[in-house]
Design an enzyme around this catalytic site. Structure first.
Site, mmCIF file in Angstrom:
data_model
loop_
_atom_site.group_PDB
_atom_site.id
_atom_site.type_symbol
_atom_site.label_atom_id
_atom_site.label_comp_id
_atom_site.label_asym_id
_atom_site.label_seq_id
_atom_site.Cartn_x
_atom_site.Cartn_y
_atom_site.Cartn_z
ATOM 1 N N CYS A 152 15.383 4.975 -1.423
ATOM 2 C CA CYS A 152 15.902 3.699 -1.938
ATOM 3 C C CYS A 152 17.049 3.894 -2.928
ATOM 4 O O CYS A 152 17.668 2.925 -3.353
ATOM 5 C CB CYS A 152 14.770 2.900 -2.571
ATOM 6 S SG CYS A 152 13.623 2.324 -1.319
HETATM 7 N N1 COA Z 1 -4.277 -7.146 1.032
HETATM 8 C C1 COA Z 1 -5.369 -7.167 0.230
HETATM 9 N N2 COA Z 1 -5.737 -6.134 -0.551
HETATM 10 C C2 COA Z 1 -4.978 -5.021 -0.490
HETATM 11 C C3 COA Z 1 -3.830 -4.929 0.310
HETATM 12 C C4 COA Z 1 -3.484 -6.063 1.091
HETATM 13 N N3 COA Z 1 -2.401 -6.052 1.886
HETATM 14 N N4 COA Z 1 -3.282 -3.720 0.135
HETATM 15 C C5 COA Z 1 -4.046 -3.055 -0.733
HETATM 16 N N5 COA Z 1 -5.081 -3.831 -1.116
HETATM 17 C C6 COA Z 1 -6.180 -3.496 -2.038
HETATM 18 C C7 COA Z 1 -6.432 -1.996 -2.108
HETATM 19 O O1 COA Z 1 -7.227 -1.559 -1.038
HETATM 20 C C8 COA Z 1 -7.118 -1.885 -3.438
HETATM 21 O O2 COA Z 1 -8.488 -2.251 -3.284
HETATM 22 P P1 COA Z 1 -9.641 -1.500 -4.100
HETATM 23 O O3 COA Z 1 -9.329 -1.778 -5.537
HETATM 24 O O4 COA Z 1 -10.857 -2.178 -3.608
HETATM 25 O O5 COA Z 1 -9.509 -0.065 -3.744
HETATM 26 C C9 COA Z 1 -6.454 -2.960 -4.297
HETATM 27 O O6 COA Z 1 -5.838 -3.870 -3.360
HETATM 28 C C10 COA Z 1 -5.405 -2.432 -5.227
HETATM 29 O O7 COA Z 1 -4.555 -1.543 -4.500
HETATM 30 P P2 COA Z 1 -3.345 -0.800 -5.158
HETATM 31 O O8 COA Z 1 -2.668 0.043 -4.108
HETATM 32 O O9 COA Z 1 -3.799 -0.127 -6.412
HETATM 33 O O10 COA Z 1 -2.421 -2.057 -5.512
HETATM 34 P P3 COA Z 1 -1.224 -2.173 -6.504
HETATM 35 O O11 COA Z 1 -1.505 -3.183 -7.525
HETATM 36 O O12 COA Z 1 -0.724 -0.836 -6.977
HETATM 37 O O13 COA Z 1 -0.066 -2.804 -5.556
HETATM 38 C C11 COA Z 1 1.878 -2.065 -4.366
HETATM 39 C C12 COA Z 1 0.352 -2.121 -4.389
HETATM 40 C C13 COA Z 1 2.338 -1.215 -3.185
HETATM 41 C C14 COA Z 1 2.423 -3.479 -4.224
HETATM 42 C C15 COA Z 1 2.410 -1.462 -5.688
HETATM 43 O O14 COA Z 1 1.669 -0.297 -6.005
HETATM 44 C C16 COA Z 1 3.866 -1.093 -5.675
HETATM 45 O O15 COA Z 1 4.726 -1.899 -5.373
HETATM 46 N N6 COA Z 1 4.175 0.142 -6.081
HETATM 47 C C17 COA Z 1 5.544 0.579 -6.220
HETATM 48 C C18 COA Z 1 6.127 0.905 -4.890
HETATM 49 C C19 COA Z 1 7.554 1.347 -5.024
HETATM 50 O O16 COA Z 1 8.202 1.164 -5.995
HETATM 51 N N7 COA Z 1 8.035 1.937 -4.030
HETATM 52 C C20 COA Z 1 9.360 2.388 -4.065
HETATM 53 C C21 COA Z 1 9.692 2.623 -2.686
HETATM 54 S S1 COA Z 1 11.072 1.805 -2.240
#
Ligand code: COA
Length: 373
Positions: A152
């Site tokens: 990115c």
């Molecule tokens: N729908 C419902 N629940 C979901 C889900 C979805 N689509 N995807 C994940 N979950 C659940 C997980 O299974 C987890 O459940 P658990 O607590 O029972 O294990 C919970 O939601 C939290 O998951 P987590 O991965 O910790 O969520 P998060 O708050 O970190 O958000 C992202 C996920 C990807 C949105 C976030 O981490 C993010 O944006 N990170 C940065 C990514 C980034 O900058 N990337 C750069 C690349 S360009």
């Protein structure tokens, strides 16, 4: 040494879009069918996706896609992009050419004015011939072209290279093109990532400011900087050795080889690295975040940007200071920060500073300190 400006920016956002509701509906229909199959095989069941989670966790409400056909079909969940012949303009080059034309118009230039094309994107359609050369050829640009990729941070890295080449006098005008077709490499059956990305193409014209020349309204590139630190937390394993690693070599198995990320680790680690990068880079120029009128940050996650800014400023910062386009476009990889820049600079006054800063896979961070002329 020459002074350097961004004289034109072009953005193309595809017309077709997908709301969270549409995406989650299709995902959950597929999960029901898959779980019925797993019921029989005894495999672990899959969890459903949820729109409230998506908005809360990422801030994304919808995304635009280059090709809608096939993505929402639970039987396919992949865009249907027919292959083109070697004598036809490839899909990625076509997308890049469209934004490049807009950047040239914005700069008031023609293809004859450019002497280098850099296609800087997170995914390239093929290793060679370089997509940049195909874009160069389609536009009728003389000189040279090449591809580069840094997740990115690709557009910021392209700007880093282009600015320094122009500053040193090696090139006169460089076109940095960033066609991002992330949906082609996204696993729409992966609950962790299926909602994150969208497609968009951007381009920037980077050129030297002639002695005594003033270009009011354009942005001078005062400095650029890059930072990388290896991490597998955002990774794709798609590559030419895949076939050699398979017993059945007749077709490449894409499962497990598309974009994957450990989102919560990325969130924490890149937030810390991102705010340090911003503070240190600005300090090198005797500036603090408070002196920057606008931040055009990578558009991956609304909460993450809010946190980076809070750590940098010591307090919450509003969208006027750091605009977001993520809500309606999703994460458009390297295009995101450039779109934020394009859409949010006209109200700035001469002399105002702006910081373009992208971060992502690698890990990688790229920054450009700009000042409005
Ligand atoms: N729908 C419902 N629940 C979901 C889900 C979805 N689509 N995807 C994940 N979950 C659940 C997980 O299974 C987890 O459940 P658990 O607590 O029972 O294990 C919970 O939601 C939290 O998951 P987590 O991965 O910790 O969520 P998060 O708050 O970190 O958000 C992202 C996920 C990807 C949105 C976030 O981490 C993010 O944006 N990170 C940065 C990514 C980034 O900058 N990337 C750069 C690349 S360009």
């Amino acid at each position: 040494m020459h002074r350097v400006i961004i004289s034109g920016v072009g953005v193309v956002i595809p017309e077709a879009s997908i709301t969270n509701e549409e995406l989650v509906d299709s995902f959950n229909i597929w999960v029901d069918a898959e779980n019925a199959r797993r019921e029989i095989t005894g495999e672990e069941k899959l969890a459903k996706s949820d729109t409230d989670f998506i908005v809360y966790a990422s801030g994304v409400k919808k995304r635009h896609v280059l090709v809608l056909d096939g993505i929402l079909d639970p039987e396919r969940m992949t865009p249907r992009i027919p292959p083109r012949g070697d004598d036809e303009l490839s899909v990625m080059a076509e997308f890049g050419v469209a934004s490049a034309r807009r950047a040239l118009d914005d700069a008031g230039l023609g293809p004859e004015d450019i002497d280098l094309v850099i296609c800087a994107a997170s995914h390239h359609q093929r290793p060679y011939p370089a997509i940049g050369i195909e874009i160069q050829n389609a536009l009728g640009i003389k000189g040279a072209a090449f591809d580069m990729g840094l997740g990115c941070s690709s557009a910021a890295a392209g700007l880093h290279v282009a600015s320094n080449l122009v500053r040193a006098g090696g090139q006169k005008r460089v076109l940095v093109v960033t066609p991002e077709i992330i949906t082609g490499h996204l696993n729409f059956r992966d609950r962790q990532t299926h909602f994150i990305f969208g497609d968009a193409s951007t381009a920037m014209v980077v050129e030297a400011l002639e002695e005594g020349e003033t270009r009011p309204g354009k942005f001078e590139v005062l400095d650029t900087r890059g930072w990388t630190q290896f991490s597998s937390n955002i990774r794709t394993n798609l590559g030419f050795l895949l076939r050699a690693g398979q017993e059945d070599t007749s077709a490449i198995d894409m499962r497990g080889n598309m974009i994957k990320q450990v989102g919560n680790k990325v969130f924490k680690e890149v937030t810390v690295a991102g705010h340090r990068f911003i503070v240190d880079f600005l300090a090198e120029h005797g500036l603090t975040p408070h002196g920057i009128r606008r931040f055009w940050l990578h558009q991956a996650n609304a909460r993450m940007n809010a946190m980076i800014l809070k750590l940098s400023f010591g307090h919450d910062v509003g969208h006027d200071r750091a605009p977001m386009v993520l809500e309606r476009l999703g994460n458009t990889a390297a295009a995101g920060a450039i779109i934020a820049f394009k859409e949010n600079h006209e109200d700035m006054k001469a002399g105002d500073y702006g910081l373009l800063c992208a971060f992502g896979a690698g890990y990688s961070i790229g920054g450009a300190l700009l000042r409005k002329l």
